[in-house]
Design an enzyme around this catalytic site. Structure first.
Site, mmCIF file in Angstrom:
data_model
loop_
_atom_site.group_PDB
_atom_site.id
_atom_site.type_symbol
_atom_site.label_atom_id
_atom_site.label_comp_id
_atom_site.label_asym_id
_atom_site.label_seq_id
_atom_site.Cartn_x
_atom_site.Cartn_y
_atom_site.Cartn_z
ATOM 1 N N SER A 48 -33.135 -44.319 29.576
ATOM 2 C CA SER A 48 -32.056 -44.810 30.440
ATOM 3 C C SER A 48 -31.328 -46.061 29.959
ATOM 4 O O SER A 48 -30.297 -46.418 30.518
ATOM 5 C CB SER A 48 -32.588 -45.047 31.856
ATOM 6 O OG SER A 48 -32.720 -43.813 32.520
ATOM 7 N N LYS A 77 -28.144 -54.296 36.362
ATOM 8 C CA LYS A 77 -28.255 -52.955 36.951
ATOM 9 C C LYS A 77 -28.700 -53.090 38.401
ATOM 10 O O LYS A 77 -29.550 -53.931 38.726
ATOM 11 C CB LYS A 77 -29.273 -52.135 36.141
ATOM 12 C CG LYS A 77 -29.369 -50.665 36.520
ATOM 13 C CD LYS A 77 -30.413 -49.953 35.650
ATOM 14 C CE LYS A 77 -30.454 -48.447 35.900
ATOM 15 N NZ LYS A 77 -31.460 -47.772 35.023
ATOM 16 N N SER A 122 -29.735 -43.550 32.819
ATOM 17 C CA SER A 122 -29.281 -43.956 34.140
ATOM 18 C C SER A 122 -28.562 -45.310 34.149
ATOM 19 O O SER A 122 -27.878 -45.618 35.117
ATOM 20 C CB SER A 122 -30.471 -44.019 35.092
ATOM 21 O OG SER A 122 -31.343 -45.069 34.711
#
Ligand SMILES: [Mg+2]
Ligand SMILES: [Zn+2]
Lengths: 485, 481, 94
Positions: free
Chosen positions: A165, A66, A141
């Site tokens: 997330s 990420k 997210s």
């Protein structure tokens, strides 16, 4: 070649050990797949042929990271324009541990700006599409990380979970997502959203892969005062039944969950029956304060964020906008113009919310109360774990929703985290595994539903073991149509 | 200056002490002493994304020592907070400090109460480039983060000071105290000791406080005193002209010796304090506490009491020796060497004759404490006269002289007193014969008349005879006992 | 409930510029979120300890031993306006 993409990471690593698969071949298979990303899931990708032939227990396996993790020399933006072009001078501890174990960064994945979002529509670099239905969101997210694993654009990935997330996008994309106990993995080099809640974790094809990544990444880090690691390390899962285990089903986060879809409810009830068939005792229980989790979360997280994001001021790195001649000092003007241009609407909304909640006269009413609700939520879990070994809930009240469906209604978007927010508030580990397919309310394509398991703090080994048994029994083998291969 | 009749000054001090640790408060960067800009920085002290603070163990130990030296209650558990404000010298846009649960509270030093003592981090240095070079009207600023994150201890007093002199004296006592703890070089000129003052006035006898103003940047004890004096004047002026004192912050300009109002760092002062989630609480263990306790030297306030109550020194020299760390150490050494001698006498020689001799030669040559002890011993044993003792110290303090020690001086100058009593009696007898008129007056009962006879004896003995002894012999021989 | 002027004040505290239109929209959105948040007021939380940390750690301390700082070129590389080995910013006064 394409069958390589069907292997779990554990299987591929095993083949490499046996000499049946070259680590460079494995890396390039994914580098090429990633090059064909049409989901908008990658912000940066390694080129084929750039494998450094890393060795170690992970045998040079590629991994998607990420974009919230600092990677020295590789652009790291946390999905924000305010960090466009920023190349960190150092690498996050979690990524360093992966590299030390022989993993190689395959790419940096798209995300909601500063991890603020549940749909990945808040990225400063474009949205991410759900490989199961390109007109739907992958969740957020960590939407990019979930999407690349589901779409076979990466064998596995890491993300971060503050209010859901990792687990919510894992659920919406039909992959495994684990949020470890707060303190299990170092936060050093992980760009902060809400420091008392943020935790790094894996997104993988199956529970075994998640266990392998957790085992590599967990551990005390002298750079993170709040990291402790998992005592005794992580045992790889092997369970095939649940004999002798007690599972609790918290009413508030299951049958009574706000906005739970019919299809999600059905899949969940099937899963609960299955858990019983596997030999576990199952009973209902209460988490009376968990219904207030969203309220507490949307005070605490924005408050911490308002301070964590204040460093983006155009002085030392990142975006700088020139001062305008106004009533303010040139300096104040530079600050305001830089931050106004660099942050997206959701980030601004949360900075405003958090700044307000901390501003003089409101602290006790908002921040102080939210901290106390947090205490009550943790107490609820402690009480439940006197009776049960694990709690089980749906991960998300709904399947993947359509792009734009909640974009104009912040509160509706926030409700996506209804089932996942209480665990980080209590610091507890929770895993989401693919539990089946269901249609959204009002019809549409069949989409993944996630099952969430929760355990007491640092109970990851048992949690993964139980999840492994359920995963085997569910035998989820559906795959997104959009996926490569 | 003293306030006009009917006014009372109410002054509290806010002190920042830079701790002399090896590394910064929250990262492993070495502290900087006038190096090139930005050579002591890292992702943590530059607030790069994802970086996290870690607490410097020695800074905590030093802060505990200060808390103990100021006789504070030490918090069993204290936490860090984030103090939020935007300014280029504040890289995270929040300062990690302590707020509602500081490390130490409710202390005192001398007769001033200490409100709180807490740990925090220093800001970066900003160089304002532009017309005057001063902050006002500067074109742009350059930020140097070498200082950012230097460990600071903030000490806040209660408003117990009543004049600028008191404020200066107390600040000097605090400086000596911290200096003796060995945790900082507490240098106001270099900024390792920064003293801000909260100043207000009220009608004498009134109990509640007037509106206070804050004075900053007084980077010497003299400026501290002058700044407070100037502000007290200003406030009296304001009140006398029937107006109200406004809450303001002033910057002391050493060049002009005047105060200029400072612009605030925020639109509004709303620091939005909240607990720092990246750091865990400090809960000093018994080991940490005893380590700090064992490191405490005897501190001025205590030392003053001991000198006065146990050594029987007069209050003034007790204060002088206790509050001047170097002089105090000197006295302690001299006292050790002068075993058995009365401390009061040793103190008198150190603060009197020696200090005078040193001043005379501009402190160009130190005198061994053991030598001072020798001299005091010689005088006490009546080997040399008090005057000779003074002369010896004078010679030892003279950069031009190359004597090894007191014995040599006594030798060379033959300062040894006539110890053989009969010899001295003979000299006295001769002197009486040489001064018949004086002798007559003494016989007639005028003791003051011994002068000329004593003078004759002294001439004969080159001043080595003990004046008191000589007078006694004269009276005896003249039957005027 | 939060009104336009409060939003304006908070925006200044946060160093954000909002247009008139944005101010109104923000006031509406924040008010909506705060309405939900204020459901917490139903709860009786008297005597409940606030939670700041979920990990029960104390005295996590670092030894006071220096390690090399970063090379100046490296930390000035991402600087928007490096000048004379420092970070240049507009004047706080001008
Ligand atoms: Mg301070
Ligand atoms: Zn540093």
């Amino acid at each position: 070649m394409s069958d390589v993409l069907e292997l779990t990471a554990a299987e591929a690593i095993d083949r490499i050990t046996k000499g049946e698969l070259g680590s460079d071949e494995y890396f390039d298979a994914y580098a090429e797949a990633a090059a064909g990303d049409e989901l908008g899931a990658y912000l940066w990708r390694a080129k084929p042929g750039t494998s450094d032939g890393a060795t170690g227990e992970l045998n040079g396996a590629p991994i998607a990271v990420k974009d919230i993790f600092c990677t020295e020399g590789i652009e790291t933006t946390a999905g924000s324009r305010i960090l466009e072009g920023y190349r960190p001078p150092y690498t996050a501890t979690a990524v360093r541990r992966l590299a030390a174990a022989g993993a190689q960064v395959l790419g940096k994945t798209n995300m909601d700006e500063f991890a603020m979002g549940s749909s990945n529509e808040n990225s400063g670099y474009g949205l991410v599409r759900n490989p199961w239905d390109l007109e739907r969101v992958p969740g957020g997210s960590s939407g990019g990380s979930a999407a690349v694993v589901a779409a076979r654009l990466a064998p596995w990935a890491i993300g971060t979970d503050t209010g859901g997330s990792i687990r919510q996008p894992a659920s919406l994309c039909g992959v495994v997502g684990l949020k470890p106990t707060y303190g299990a993995i170092s936060r050093y080099g992980m760009i902060a959203f809400a420091s008392s809640l943020d935790q790094c974790g894996p997104l993988t094809r199956d529970v075994m892969d998640a266990a392998i990544l957790l085992r590599v990444m967990e551990g005390r880090d002298h750079c993170d005062s709040t990291s402790v690691g998992i005592e005794g390390g992580v045992e790889l899962p092997s369970r095939t039944d649940l004999k002798g285990l007690r599972f609790g089903v918290p009413r508030e986060l299951a049958s009574e969950a706000e906005g739970i879809e019919e299809g999600v409810r059905e899949v969940f009830e099937r899963n609960v029956a299955l858990i019983q068939e596997l030999g576990a005792e199952v009973d209902e229980c209460e988490l009376p304060h968990s219904a207030h989790g969203i309220s507490a979360y949307y005070v605490l997280a924005p408050a911490e964020a308002s301070a964590n994001l204040a460093r983006y001021d155009g002085v030392r790195y990142g975006l700088r906008e020139g001062a305008s001649s106004g009533t303010d000092s040139e300096l104040a003007s530079m600050y305001e113009r830089t931050r106004t241009a660099g942050f997206g609407p959701e980030v601004k909304r949360r900075i405003m919310l958090g700044t307000y909640a901390l501003s003089s006269g409101y602290y006790d009413a908002y921040y102080g109360r939210a901290q106390r609700v947090r205490t009550k939520i943790a107490e609820d879990f402690a009480t439940a774990f006197e009776r049960f070994d694990y709690l089980v809930t749906p991960t998300s009240p709904t399947v993947a929703f359509e792009l734009g469906a909640r974009a104009e209604n912040p509160l509706a978007m926030y409700m996506s985290d209804y089932c996942t927010v209480p665990m980080p508030l209590a610091g507890l580990p929770a895993i989401s595994i693919p539990a089946g397919l269901a249609q959204p309310d009002g019809g549409g394509p069949e989409l993944p539903v996630g099952l969430q398991l929760v355990s007491p703090a640092f109970g990851e080994s048992g949690l993964l073991d139980a999840a492994h048994a359920i995963e085997g029994a569910i035998g989820f083998d559906a795959r997104p149509v959009g996926a490569a291969g | 200056m003293s306030l006009p009749e009917g006014y009372e000054a109410v002054i509290g001090l806010e002190i920042h002490v830079q701790l002399q640790t090896q590394t910064k408060m929250f990262c492993g960067c070495a502290l900087s002493f006038g190096d090139e800009p930005n050579v002591h920085t890292c992702p943590v002290c530059l607030a790069h994304p994802g970086s996290l603070p870690t607490v410097n163990e020695r800074a905590v130990d030093y802060a505990l020592r200060i808390g103990m030296a100021l006789e504070c209650d030490l918090a069993p558990r204290s936490i860090f907070h984030r103090k939020n404000y935007f300014y280029p010298d504040n890289p995270k846009a929040y300062q990690i400090s302590q707020y509602d649960i500081p490390l130490a509270t409710k202390g005192r030093l001398g007769d001033v109460r200490v409100h709180r003592v807490h740990l925090e981090e220093d800001a970066a240095k900003m160089i304002h480039v532009g017309q005057s070079g001063r902050i006002h009207g500067s074109a742009h600023s350059l930020v140097d983060f070498n200082r950012a994150g230097t460990p600071l201890v903030e000490i806040v007093t209660e408003p117990d000071l009543r004049s600028e002199e008191e404020a200066r004296e107390w600040a000097q006592l605090l400086r000596t105290t911290v200096r003796q703890l060995g945790v900082s070089d507490v240098n106001m000129e270099e900024g390792s000791l920064r003293v801000d003052a909260n100043v207000s006035i009220r009608r004498a006898g009134e109990s509640e406080l007037g509106t206070k103003t804050e004075l900053k940047n007084m980077n010497s004890f003299r400026f501290l005193e002058r700044g407070i004096e100037a502000e007290l004047d200003r406030q009296v002026g304001v009140v006398e002209s029937g107006e109200e004192v406004a809450q303001e912050t002033f910057h002391f300009d050493p060049r002009a010796g005047s105060l200029t109002p400072l612009r605030s760092k925020e639109y509004a002062h709303d620091y939005r304090y909240f607990p720092e989630p990246d750091l865990v609480p400090l809960a000093p263990t018994e080991e940490m506490l005893s380590a700090a306790r064992d490191a405490l030297p005897e501190l001025p306030a205590k030392r003053r009491e001991r000198y006065r109550d146990e050594l029987g020194l007069p209050d003034e020299s007790a204060r002088q020796l206790a509050f001047d760390a170097d002089l105090g150490e000197y006295f302690e050494n001299a006292l050790d060497a002068a075993d058995g001698l009365e401390p009061r006498i040793v103190a008198n020689w150190v603060t009197g004759e020696l200090a005078a001799a040193q001043r005379h030669f501009g402190h160009k040559k130190d005198v061994e404490p053991t030598h001072v002890a020798e001299v005091v011993r010689m005088v006490a044993d009546k080997r040399i006269s008090h005057a000779s003792g003074r002369e010896v110290l004078h010679t030892l303090s003279d950069p031009g002289s190359s004597v090894a020690g007191p014995e040599e001086v006594v030798e060379r100058r033959q300062l040894e007193m006539e110890s053989d009593a009969s010899a001295l009696e003979a000299i006295v007898a001769a002197a009486i014969e040489a001064e018949p008129a004086a002798a007559e007056k003494v016989r007639a009962g005028n003791p003051k008349a011994v002068g000329p006879i004593v003078g004759a004896v002294m001439r004969e003995t080159k001043g080595t005879a003990d004046g008191g002894e000589v007078t006694r012999l004269i009276r005896e021989q003249l039957g005027a006992g | 409930m939060i009104d336009r002027d409060q939003v304006l004040h908070v925006a200044r505290l946060a160093r954000l510029e909002l247009t008139e239109a944005e101010l109104e929209k923000m006031a509406d959105e924040l008010s909506g979120i705060l309405d939900h948040v204020e459901r917490m007021n139903e709860l009786d939380l008297d005597g409940v300890e606030p939670t700041t940390h979920v990990v029960q750690l104390e005295n996590v301390l670092r030894a006071d031993t220096p390690r090399p700082s970063w090379p100046r070129e490296k930390i000035l590389e991402p600087a928007p306006d490096p000048d004379e080995g420092a970070f240049r910013v507009p004047s706080p006064q001008a």
